[in-house]
Design a protein around this motif. Structure first.
Motif, PDB file in Angstrom:
ATOM      1  N   LEU A 253       0.845  -1.257   0.183  1.00  0.00           N
ATOM      2  CA  LEU A 253       0.063  -0.076   0.023  1.00  0.00           C
ATOM      3  C   LEU A 253       0.865   1.230  -0.027  1.00  0.00           C
ATOM      4  N   ARG A 254       1.894   1.270   0.509  1.00  0.00           N
ATOM      5  CA  ARG A 254       2.956   2.308   0.871  1.00  0.00           C
ATOM      6  C   ARG A 254       3.507   2.717  -0.663  1.00  0.00           C
ATOM      7  N   GLU A 255       3.747   1.577  -1.531  1.00  0.00           N
ATOM      8  CA  GLU A 255       4.005   1.840  -2.871  1.00  0.00           C
ATOM      9  C   GLU A 255       3.187   2.728  -3.596  1.00  0.00           C
ATOM     10  N   SER A 256       1.819   2.746  -3.438  1.00  0.00           N
ATOM     11  CA  SER A 256       1.021   3.573  -4.072  1.00  0.00           C
ATOM     12  C   SER A 256       1.001   5.022  -3.484  1.00  0.00           C
ATOM     13  N   VAL A 257       1.312   5.250  -2.057  1.00  0.00           N
ATOM     14  CA  VAL A 257       1.602   6.586  -1.807  1.00  0.00           C
ATOM     15  C   VAL A 257       2.711   7.126  -2.386  1.00  0.00           C
ATOM     16  N   LEU A 258       3.810   6.248  -2.563  1.00  0.00           N
ATOM     17  CA  LEU A 258       5.029   6.693  -2.999  1.00  0.00           C
ATOM     18  C   LEU A 258       5.011   7.113  -4.636  1.00  0.00           C
ATOM     19  N   ASP A 259       4.053   6.449  -5.173  1.00  0.00           N
ATOM     20  CA  ASP A 259       4.034   6.757  -6.808  1.00  0.00           C
ATOM     21  C   ASP A 259       3.390   8.125  -6.956  1.00  0.00           C
ATOM     22  N   VAL A 260       2.550   8.550  -5.974  1.00  0.00           N
ATOM     23  CA  VAL A 260       1.996   9.978  -5.855  1.00  0.00           C
ATOM     24  C   VAL A 260       3.130  10.803  -5.667  1.00  0.00           C
ATOM     25  N   LEU A 261       3.886  10.717  -4.611  1.00  0.00           N
ATOM     26  CA  LEU A 261       5.166  11.530  -4.290  1.00  0.00           C
ATOM     27  C   LEU A 261       6.054  11.559  -5.461  1.00  0.00           C
TER      28      LEU A 261
END
Lengths: 126, 157, 359
Positions: free
Chosen positions: C131-139
Motif C-alpha cells: 500500500l505504501r508503494e501507491s503513496v510513494l507513486d503519488v509523491l
C-alpha cells in the motif's frame, strides 16, 4: 498560515532553577533545550509549551562555568543536557542520568564548540 | 551450476545514512520489487550472509562495527555500497564526524549511486554483485586464488 | 537466586533497520534499567549551516532523515521565512500540506509494516508496504522523488500540481482508503497482534506529559498534543481532531498510527477541495536576521527547527530537535520492568528514527 508569537527572556543563570520551577508549576511541558555559540559566549535556551503557547528563556554563559541541571525538575532533561555536554562541552551540575560524555560519541571532543570541517583531500587509511 | 548466486543471503547495515536508502533497500523486499524472486533473503546474521549491503558513509563511531561485520562474513563475499553517501560521503562529506565512503574501510565491489538510490538500481547493483560473487568463488577453488577474508585483493577495483 | 547481568542490545540488530545501542540491566528476564547510547549515525550536519548558504541548506535539512524528509525541509523553510519576512503564497501552503500528509501516510505505513515484521507477521508487513508503494507513486509523480522530495524552498515550493493530477490524486485516495481499511482491521483486532502488544510498555498520562513525550507516543497515553492544531501551512483552514488513545501501551501506539492514516486521507481531500489558484513562490527580500523556533508535527511528533541569522547569506546556527530524541526519556521509562523478549517491540513502538535523533 499562522505564525507563532515567540518571546525570549534573557535571565541570569542564578535565577534559572526558580524560573524553570515556575514553568513546571504552571503545568508547562519542556519542549527542548539547546545551545548556540555566539562569538565566545554560549546561549542556552530552554523552551516550554502549554496549550500551544511557546515561551523561551535564555541564559548566557562563558562555557566554563557549571550550570545547574534542571533534570531534578524535568526528569527528561537529561537527554538534552548530556547532548550539550557532549557537543559543546558545557558542564551541568547534578544530572539525574550522567552519561559522562558517552551519549553521542564523536571523533572530536566538543565538536560544536569549535566547528571544523573535513577537507576535500582523500581520507587517511583506516 | 551457480548454486551460490541462485540463493544469496544479504546483510544490510546502516552506516550513517539518513534512512532514505535504508527504506529503499527494505522496499526491494516488498511485493512490488520482490528480490526474493532472485532467491535473495535478508538476514540479520553476518555469518549467514554472502552480500553486504551498506548504506550511508562511514563515521568515527561505526568504523569498527563495519569492519567487524565484514570480517565475520565467510568467504566468498561481496560488498555493495548503496547511495551516494556510501560511495563518497555525499552531502555529508565535509562533516567532522564523517570519514568518507565505505571504500576507505573495506573493499567495495559495486557502487550504486543516487540520493536516495532507487529500488531498481539497488536490485541492479545486487544482481551485478552476484556475478562477482560467482567469479570470486571460482577463483577460491583454484591454486593461487584470492586469499581469505580481509585481504585487499578481495575487491574488484 | 536472581543475578543481575547487563545485556547489550544493538547496534546491529535484526529488528532494527537502524543502529541504536541499549545497555539492558537484567534480573533474570526482567529489565531493571535501560540506558541508550547513540552516535552510530551522528554526522554533525547542523554545523554545515555555516558552510552552505541558507537557500542551499534546505537540501541538508531534508536529508536529516529520509522518512520525514519533506517535513524537515518545510519546517526549516518556515523558520527562515520568518527571518526574511517572506509571505508564502496560499497555493504553496496548500501544496506543502498535501505533501506533508502524503509523507505522513508513507511514514505510518512504513512503521506499521516494520511493526508487523517485528511481531513475526510477515504477510501484514508485505500488505502495508504494498500500500505504501501507491503513496510513494503519488509523491514521485508530483515531486520527482520517492523518499527525498526536494520540492520545498524558502518562499514557497518548487513545483506545482496541475488540476488534472489533483483530480487523479483525489480518486486514488479512495483506493488507498479502502486498502488501508483492510490493514487497519487486522492491526486493531487480530488476536495475535493484540496479545503481543496489549499491556506492554505502558506509559501513563502523567509520565508522558512530564517526560515531554510527543506525537503518537504522547497521544496514545491520552496527551492530545498535535502541532498541526497551531495552524502552520494550511492547517488553519482545514478541520480535524487529533487521534487520542488512553491505554498508553504498544497497542494504543499502534492504534493511533492506524487511525491517523484516515485523518491524513481526510486532510488531503479537504486540501484538494480548497486549494486556491495563484503563484507558488515569493522571493526573499533580505538575508535572514534574528532567531526563530519553527514547530511542526512530524509523523513521529513535534519537530522544532531553530535558526539564528546575522544578516549574512549564512546562518549562524541551525538546531534540529527531532521527536525521537524527545521520546527517548519515555522509552527509558517504558522499558523499566518489562521482559527481555518484549524489548524489540517496545523500542519499535515509539517509532525510533535514529537518523533524526543523532543528525
Amino acid at each position: 498560515m499562522t505564525q507563532e508569537d515567540q518571546q525570549t527572556t534573557i535571565i541570569e543563570p542564578l535565577h534559572l532553577l526558580g524560573k524553570v520551577e515556575e514553568f513546571r508549576k504552571k503545568g508547562c511541558r519542556l519542549v527542548q533545550m539547546h545551545c548556540t555559540k555566539v562569538g565566545d559566549t554560549f546561549e542556552i535556551n530552554y523552551s516550554f509549551d502549554i496549550n500551544y503557547e511557546f515561551s523561551n528563556i535564555r541564559i548566557i554563559t562563558d562555557g566554563k562555568t557549571e550550570i545547574p541541571s534542571i533534570s531534578g525538575i524535568y526528569w527528561g532533561a537529561f537527554i538534552y543536557e548530556n547532548e550539550m555536554h557532549d557537543l559543546f562541552g558545557i558542564r551541568f551540575a547534578g544530572m539525574n542520568i550522567d552519561f559522562s560524555g558517552n551519549l553521542i560519541r564523536t571523533a572530536k571532543k566538543n565538536p560544536f564548540a569549535d566547528p571544523s570541517f573535513r577537507g576535500e583531500k582523500p581520507c587517511p587509511d583506516a | 551450476m551457480s548454486y551460490l548466486s541462485r540463493s544469496p543471503w544479504l546483510l544490510h547495515y546502516d552506516a550513517s545514512s539518513c534512512n532514505g536508502c535504508d527504506i529503499e533497500v527494505l522496499a526491494c523486499l516488498s511485493p512490488l520489487y520482490d528480490v526474493e524472486r532472485f532467491g535473495i533473503i535478508n538476514t540479520g546474521n553476518p555469518k549467514h550472509a554472502d552480500v553486504l549491503v551498506i548504506t550511508g558513509g562511514i563515521n568515527e563511531q561505526n568504523r569498527q562495527v563495519v569492519r567487524n561485520i565484514y570480517d565475520q562474513m565467510p568467504d566468498p563475499k561481496v560488498v555493495v555500497a548503496v547511495g551516494i553517501c556510501a560511495c563518497t560521503g555525499g552531502v555529508f562529506r565535509e562533516c567532522y564526524n564523517v570519514v568518507g565512503g565505505i571504500d576507505c574501510i573495506i573493499p567495495v565491489d559495486v557502487y550504486v549511486p543516487g540520493c536516495a538510490a532507487r529500488p531498481e538500481s539497488i536490485i541492479d547493483g545486487i544482481v551485478r554483485a552476484l556475478d562477482i560473487l560467482e567469479a570470486k568463488k571460482e577463483r577460491m577453488g583454484k591454486p593461487g586464488g584470492t586469499g581469505p577474508a580481509g585481504s585487499p585483493a578481495g575487491g574488484a577495483q | 537466586m536472581p543475578r543481575r547481568i547487563v545485556v547489550p542490545f544493538g547496534p546491529q540488530h535484526p529488528v532494527l533497520p537502524e543502529p541504536i545501542h541499549l545497555d539492558l540491566v537484567l534480573k533474570d528476564e526482567h529489565v531493571e534499567e535501560a540506558l541508550p547510547s547513540i552516535g552510530y549515525i551522528h554526522r554533525g550536519l547542523e554545523t554545515l549551516v555555516t558552510k552552505r548558504e541558507y537557500p542551499e541548506y534546505v537540501y541538508i535539512a531534508e536529508r536529516t532523515c529520509g522518512i520525514c524528509s519533506f517535513i524537515h525541509g518545510m519546517t526549516y523553510c518556515q523558520a527562515v521565512e520568518k527571518l526574511v519576512d517572506c509571505t508564502v503564497p496560499e497555493r504553496a501552503l496548500f501544496l506543502r500540506t498535501i505533501w506533508s500528509e502524503y509523507s505522513r501516510l508513507h511514514s505510518h505505513l512504513l512503521w506499521l509494516g516494520l511493526f508487523a515484521d517485528a511481531l513475526g507477521f510477515e504477510n501484514l508487513f508485505m500488505a502495508s508496504w504494498r500500500l505504501r508503494e501507491s503513496v510513494l507513486d503519488v509523491l514521485e509523480e508530483t515531486t520527482g522523488g520517492r523518499v527525498i522530495q526536494g520540492s520545498c524552498k524558502v518562499g514557497g515550493v518548487r513545483k506545482d500540481i496541475s488540476g488534472e493530477t489533483l483530480e487523479r490524486m483525489r480518486k486514488g485516495l479512495d483506493i488507498i482508503e479502502r486498502d488501508a481499511g483492510e490493514i487497519a482491521d487486522v492491526f486493531l483486532r487480530d488476536d495475535s497482534i493484540v496479545s503481543r502488544t496489549r499491556g506492554i510498555g505502558v506509559l501513563s498520562r502523567e509520565d508522558a506529559y512530564a517526560l515531554g513525550a510527543v506525537g503518537p507516543t504522547a497521544r496514545a497515553s491520552g496527551v492530545g498534543i498535535d502541532l498541526r492544531k497551531t495552524g502552520y501551512a494550511a492547517y488553519d483552514k482545514l478541520s480535524f481532531s487529533p487521534v487520542v488513545e488512553t491505554a498508553g501501551d504498544c497497542h494504543a501506539r499502534c492504534a493511533v498510527r492506524v487511525k491517523e492514516l484516515f485523518t491524513s486521507i481526510d486532510l488531503i481531500r479537504q486540501a484538494i477541495a480548497k486549494i486556491p489558484d495563484g503563484p507558488i513562490e515569493e522571493k526573499p527580500k533580505k538575508n535572514p536576521e534574528g532567531d526563530y523556533f519553527a514547530r511542526s508535527e512530524q509523523p513521529r511528533g513535534e519537530l522544532v527547527h531553530y535558526v539564528k541569522g546575522d544578516g549574512s547569506r549564512h546562518l549562524v546556527r541551525s538546531r534540529i530537535r527531532t521527536p525521537t530524541l524527545t521520546n527517548l526519556p519515555s522509552l527509558v521509562r517504558m522499558l523499566k520492568g518489562c521482559n527481555l523478549a518484549d524489548v524489540p517491540v517496545i523500542v519499535l513502538s515509539i517509532d525510533p528514527c535514529i537518523g533524526c535523533a543523532e543528525r
